[in-house]
Write a protein that holds these residues in place. Structure first.
Motif, short mmCIF file in Angstrom:
data_model
loop_
_atom_site.label_atom_id
_atom_site.label_comp_id
_atom_site.label_asym_id
_atom_site.label_seq_id
_atom_site.Cartn_x
_atom_site.Cartn_y
_atom_site.Cartn_z
N SER A 1 0.34 52.34 -11.52
CA SER A 1 0.48 53.38 -10.51
C SER A 1 0.32 52.80 -9.10
CB SER A 1 -0.55 54.48 -10.75
OG SER A 1 -1.85 53.95 -10.63
N TRP A 2 0.81 53.53 -8.12
CA TRP A 2 0.79 53.05 -6.75
C TRP A 2 -0.61 52.82 -6.19
CZ3 TRP A 2 -1.42 55.57 -2.70
CH2 TRP A 2 -1.70 56.93 -2.85
N PRO A 3 -1.65 53.63 -6.56
CA PRO A 3 -2.97 53.30 -6.01
C PRO A 3 -3.50 51.95 -6.50
CG PRO A 3 -2.96 55.56 -6.79
CD PRO A 3 -1.69 54.93 -7.25
N ARG A 4 -3.19 51.60 -7.73
CA ARG A 4 -3.64 50.30 -8.26
C ARG A 4 -2.91 49.15 -7.58
NH1 ARG A 4 -6.76 50.92 -13.19
NH2 ARG A 4 -7.90 52.83 -12.70
N ILE A 5 -1.62 49.33 -7.31
CA ILE A 5 -0.86 48.29 -6.61
C ILE A 5 -1.42 48.11 -5.19
CG2 ILE A 5 1.41 47.62 -5.75
CD1 ILE A 5 2.58 49.37 -8.04
N GLY A 6 -1.71 49.24 -4.54
CA GLY A 6 -2.32 49.18 -3.21
C GLY A 6 -3.68 48.53 -3.23
N ALA A 7 -4.46 48.80 -4.27
CA ALA A 7 -5.78 48.19 -4.39
C ALA A 7 -5.67 46.67 -4.52
CB ALA A 7 -6.54 48.77 -5.58
N VAL A 8 -4.70 46.22 -5.29
CA VAL A 8 -4.51 44.77 -5.44
C VAL A 8 -4.08 44.16 -4.11
CG1 VAL A 8 -3.04 43.04 -6.55
CG2 VAL A 8 -4.05 44.87 -7.91
N GLY A 9 -3.17 44.82 -3.39
CA GLY A 9 -2.75 44.32 -2.09
C GLY A 9 -3.90 44.23 -1.10
N LEU A 10 -4.71 45.28 -1.05
CA LEU A 10 -5.87 45.26 -0.15
C LEU A 10 -6.89 44.21 -0.57
CD1 LEU A 10 -6.43 49.09 0.40
CD2 LEU A 10 -5.56 47.43 2.06
N ALA A 11 -7.08 44.03 -1.87
CA ALA A 11 -8.02 43.02 -2.35
C ALA A 11 -7.55 41.60 -2.00
CB ALA A 11 -8.22 43.16 -3.86
N VAL A 12 -6.26 41.36 -2.12
CA VAL A 12 -5.72 40.05 -1.75
C VAL A 12 -5.93 39.79 -0.26
CG1 VAL A 12 -3.57 38.74 -1.49
CG2 VAL A 12 -4.06 39.89 -3.64
N LEU A 13 -5.64 40.80 0.57
CA LEU A 13 -5.86 40.63 2.01
C LEU A 13 -7.34 40.46 2.33
CD1 LEU A 13 -3.29 43.22 3.39
CD2 LEU A 13 -3.12 40.72 3.44
N ALA A 14 -8.22 41.17 1.63
CA ALA A 14 -9.67 41.02 1.85
C ALA A 14 -10.14 39.63 1.46
CB ALA A 14 -10.43 42.08 1.06
N LEU A 15 -9.65 39.13 0.34
CA LEU A 15 -10.03 37.79 -0.10
C LEU A 15 -9.59 36.73 0.90
CD1 LEU A 15 -11.25 36.04 -2.36
CD2 LEU A 15 -8.97 35.95 -3.37
N GLY A 16 -8.37 36.86 1.38
CA GLY A 16 -7.87 35.91 2.37
C GLY A 16 -8.64 35.98 3.68
N SER A 17 -8.93 37.20 4.14
CA SER A 17 -9.66 37.35 5.39
C SER A 17 -11.08 36.82 5.28
CB SER A 17 -9.69 38.83 5.80
OG SER A 17 -10.34 38.99 7.02
N SER A 18 -11.73 37.04 4.14
CA SER A 18 -13.08 36.51 3.98
C SER A 18 -13.07 34.98 3.90
CB SER A 18 -13.75 37.10 2.73
OG SER A 18 -13.09 36.69 1.56
N THR A 19 -12.05 34.43 3.29
CA THR A 19 -11.94 32.97 3.23
C THR A 19 -11.77 32.39 4.63
OG1 THR A 19 -10.95 33.11 1.05
CG2 THR A 19 -10.63 31.06 2.25
N VAL A 20 -10.89 33.01 5.42
CA VAL A 20 -10.69 32.55 6.80
C VAL A 20 -11.99 32.70 7.59
CG1 VAL A 20 -9.50 33.10 8.97
CG2 VAL A 20 -8.21 32.92 6.84
N GLY A 21 -12.69 33.80 7.37
CA GLY A 21 -13.95 34.02 8.09
C GLY A 21 -15.00 32.99 7.76
#
Length: 137
Positions: A68-88
């Motif tokens: 479903s679309w909420p799960r796809i959105g959750a994965v997208g947000l999680a990927v962006l969060a992981l990348g941002s925390s790594t950069v931080g």
């Protein structure tokens, strides 16, 4: 406009912004030659693409199951969060001075907000109304 349409519209905007940043970095610096550059472009592109897909489709068929679309959105947000925390954390460890510290705090703050958004989408409405995450049949 319903809450569901608002969430999906924000996914579309955030996805396009992430893809635009990745595309801009690719155009400005060319094809990545180092692993760090490839990872930076990859997490922006994958996260942005997942958000655009979440905004565009109600369900994504993957073999015998549909996501479903909420799960796809959750994965997208999680990927962006992981990348941002790594950069931080990289900024925090490598850069000295106030500017590096402010960049690290900003990146880690964004990662925290994105992670909360991913959890909200994955569980279907802890703080946001559950009607925002309804999946049509």
């Amino acid at each position: 406009m319903s809450t569901k349409q608002s969430v999906r519209r924000r996914f579309l905007g955030g996805g396009f912004v992430s893809l635009a940043i990745a595309g801009g970095l690719f155009v400005a610096f060319g094809a990545p030659t180092q692993l760090e550059d490839l990872l930076l472009l990859s997490w922006l592109a994958i996260g942005g693409l997942a958000l655009v897909v979440a905004a565009a489709v109600e369900r994504l068929p993957l073999g015998v199951v549909s996501v479903s679309w909420p799960r796809i959105g959750a994965v997208g947000l999680a990927v962006l969060a992981l990348g941002s925390s790594t950069v931080g954390f990289v900024q925090l460890l490598e850069v000295s001075g106030w500017v590096g510290l402010l960049n690290a705090v900003f990146a880690l703050g964004v990662a925290l907000i994105l992670a909360f958004g991913a959890l909200e989408c994955w569980f279907g409405g802890l703080q946001i109304d559950e009607d925002a995450f309804v999946v049509e049949a």
